[in-house]
Design an enzyme around this catalytic site. Structure first.
Site, PDB file in Angstrom:
ATOM      1  N   ASP A  40       0.836  -1.206   0.000  1.00 50.04           N
ATOM      2  CA  ASP A  40       0.000   0.000   0.000  1.00 50.04           C
ATOM      3  C   ASP A  40       0.872   1.257   0.000  1.00 50.04           C
ATOM      4  O   ASP A  40       1.981   1.238   0.530  1.00 50.04           O
ATOM      5  CB  ASP A  40      -0.896  -0.040   1.256  1.00 50.04           C
ATOM      6  CG  ASP A  40      -2.062   0.926   1.147  1.00 50.04           C
ATOM      7  OD1 ASP A  40      -2.289   1.483   0.062  1.00 50.04           O
ATOM      8  OD2 ASP A  40      -2.744   1.126   2.170  1.00 50.04           O
TER       9      ASP A  40
ATOM     10  N   HIS B 177       2.925   3.368  -8.928  1.00 53.32           N
ATOM     11  CA  HIS B 177       2.748   1.940  -9.215  1.00 53.32           C
ATOM     12  C   HIS B 177       3.975   1.378  -9.944  1.00 53.32           C
ATOM     13  O   HIS B 177       4.391   0.250  -9.693  1.00 53.32           O
ATOM     14  CB  HIS B 177       1.487   1.712 -10.046  1.00 53.32           C
ATOM     15  CG  HIS B 177       0.221   2.059  -9.312  1.00 53.32           C
ATOM     16  ND1 HIS B 177      -0.004   1.667  -8.006  1.00 53.32           N
ATOM     17  CD2 HIS B 177      -0.887   2.763  -9.683  1.00 53.32           C
ATOM     18  CE1 HIS B 177      -1.191   2.112  -7.608  1.00 53.32           C
ATOM     19  NE2 HIS B 177      -1.743   2.790  -8.599  1.00 53.32           N
TER      20      HIS B 177
ATOM     21  N   LEU C  22      11.641 -20.212  -4.636  1.00 54.07           N
ATOM     22  CA  LEU C  22      10.658 -19.300  -4.035  1.00 54.07           C
ATOM     23  C   LEU C  22       9.317 -19.490  -4.731  1.00 54.07           C
ATOM     24  O   LEU C  22       9.256 -19.576  -5.958  1.00 54.07           O
ATOM     25  CB  LEU C  22      11.110 -17.833  -4.201  1.00 54.07           C
ATOM     26  CG  LEU C  22      10.111 -16.794  -3.657  1.00 54.07           C
ATOM     27  CD1 LEU C  22      10.096 -16.788  -2.122  1.00 54.07           C
ATOM     28  CD2 LEU C  22      10.443 -15.390  -4.167  1.00 54.07           C
TER      29      LEU C  22
HETATM   30  C1  FPP Z   1      -1.857   0.161  -3.300  1.00 47.95           C
HETATM   31  O1  FPP Z   1      -1.397   1.503  -3.272  1.00 47.95           O
HETATM   32  C2  FPP Z   1      -1.272  -0.525  -4.419  1.00 47.95           C
HETATM   33  C3  FPP Z   1      -1.995  -1.088  -5.443  1.00 47.95           C
HETATM   34  C4  FPP Z   1      -3.450  -1.060  -5.503  1.00 47.95           C
HETATM   35  C5  FPP Z   1      -1.291  -1.724  -6.562  1.00 47.95           C
HETATM   36  C6  FPP Z   1      -0.150  -2.626  -6.239  1.00 47.95           C
HETATM   37  C7  FPP Z   1       0.656  -2.760  -7.457  1.00 47.95           C
HETATM   38  C8  FPP Z   1       1.997  -2.695  -7.523  1.00 47.95           C
HETATM   39  C9  FPP Z   1       2.890  -2.642  -6.362  1.00 47.95           C
HETATM   40  C10 FPP Z   1       2.655  -2.607  -8.838  1.00 47.95           C
HETATM   41  C11 FPP Z   1       2.863  -3.772  -9.671  1.00 47.95           C
HETATM   42  C12 FPP Z   1       2.762  -5.134  -9.116  1.00 47.95           C
HETATM   43  C13 FPP Z   1       3.271  -6.215  -9.754  1.00 47.95           C
HETATM   44  C14 FPP Z   1       2.983  -7.560  -9.251  1.00 47.95           C
HETATM   45  C15 FPP Z   1       4.116  -6.089 -10.937  1.00 47.95           C
HETATM   46  P1  FPP Z   1      -2.449   2.659  -3.450  1.00 47.95           P
HETATM   47  O2  FPP Z   1      -2.503   3.035  -4.873  1.00 47.95           O
HETATM   48  O3  FPP Z   1      -3.761   2.269  -2.856  1.00 47.95           O
HETATM   49  O4  FPP Z   1      -1.784   3.781  -2.609  1.00 47.95           O
HETATM   50  P2  FPP Z   1      -2.530   4.958  -1.820  1.00 47.95           P
HETATM   51  O5  FPP Z   1      -3.259   4.305  -0.681  1.00 47.95           O
HETATM   52  O6  FPP Z   1      -1.383   5.795  -1.369  1.00 47.95           O
HETATM   53  O7  FPP Z   1      -3.421   5.648  -2.791  1.00 47.95           O
END
Ligand code: FPP
Length: 235
Positions: free
Chosen positions: A13, A30, A124
């Site tokens: 997150d 992201h 893994l």
């Molecule tokens: C939450 O942060 C994150 C996500 C919803 C996306 C997770 C994706 C990645 C880490 C990138 C790619 C993953 C792979 C497997 C290649 P948020 O956007 O909710 O953050 P915020 O709460 O600050 O808005």
């Protein structure tokens, strides 16, 4: 005293906040988050982690803008294409959990392809949750069991915890020892609801794009000092 965690699950997150805090579009966060995924996957086995499960897209994330959803889906596809070689040479077996039918068929194909390509790797076990929700997973499993009951293949009395566990998306995975959520939020957000019944939780203030292998190593070493009793008493 417990040893290190063999199965670590992470709610990644804070990508959006990391980017907007710097005046950048959320997708930049992201993208940086995807770079962190690569680093964490690479360092996990050295920390004794054999199973790593990461929450990439929840059943609720469809509520985000079309631009962000498409951007994330593109990142997932790119990760699979670009990392295929590296994952194989590092002995990583990649799997996915979540409901796949709603995803773009090309992404579904790539997911099936990398699962097949890495299926003999054992260093893994990386599991990526895409269009995943714990409640949705349990409801889908119950639907499957209800169909088996209806067809006469399964007796209602035969439905127990093991039977339900064996019908979940995670049927080939052990339960997580440790669930980490980054970015300072202390919520479970529908992640591995059934599987984390006895897991330890760690809520880290670090935003996912800043989550380095050093931060993970520190959390893992702290876990080694906790004592888990699974509802029993100290022996
Ligand atoms: C939450 O942060 C994150 C996500 C919803 C996306 C997770 C994706 C990645 C880490 C990138 C790619 C993953 C792979 C497997 C290649 P948020 O956007 O909710 O953050 P915020 O709460 O600050 O808005």
């Amino acid at each position: 005293m417990a040893g290190g965690p063999e199965h670590v699950a992470i709610i990644m997150d804070g990508n959006g906040r990391w980017a907007t805090g710097k005046g950048w579009p959320r997708l930049v966060g992201h993208r940086k988050g995807a770079e962190r995924v690569k680093e964490i996957v690479r360092c996990a086995p050295d920390l004794g982690i054999r199973w790593l499960t990461i929450y990439a897209f929840s059943t609720e994330n469809w509520k985000r803008s079309t631009r962000e959803v498409l951007g994330l889906m593109t990142l997932f596809a790119r990760y699979i294409q670009r990392e295929a070689e590296g994952l194989s040479s590092e002995g990583v077996r990649m799997r996915f959990i979540g409901e796949r039918k709603r995803l773009d068929p090309r992404l579904q194909d790539l997911m099936a392809w990398i699962e097949e390509r890495t299926r003999n790797n054992t260093r893994l076990n990386l599991t990526v949750a895409i269009n995943y929700g714990g409640r949705d997973e349990i409801a889908r499993a119950i639907r499957i069991l209800a169909q088996r009951v209806e067809s006469g293949e399964l007796a209602p009395d035969a439905i127990d915890e093991v039977c339900l566990s064996d019908t979940l998306d995670t049927r080939d995975l052990p339960d997580p020892d440790l669930v980490i959520r980054t970015s300072g939020e202390s919520r479970v957000s529908n992640f591995l609801l059934w599987q984390s019944a006895y897991s330890e939780y760690e809520f880290s203030p670090v935003l996912w794009p800043d989550f380095t292998p050093e931060v993970l190593a520190e959390i893992v070493s702290r876990y080694g000092h906790r004592e888990r009793r699974f509802g029993g008493v100290r022996v």
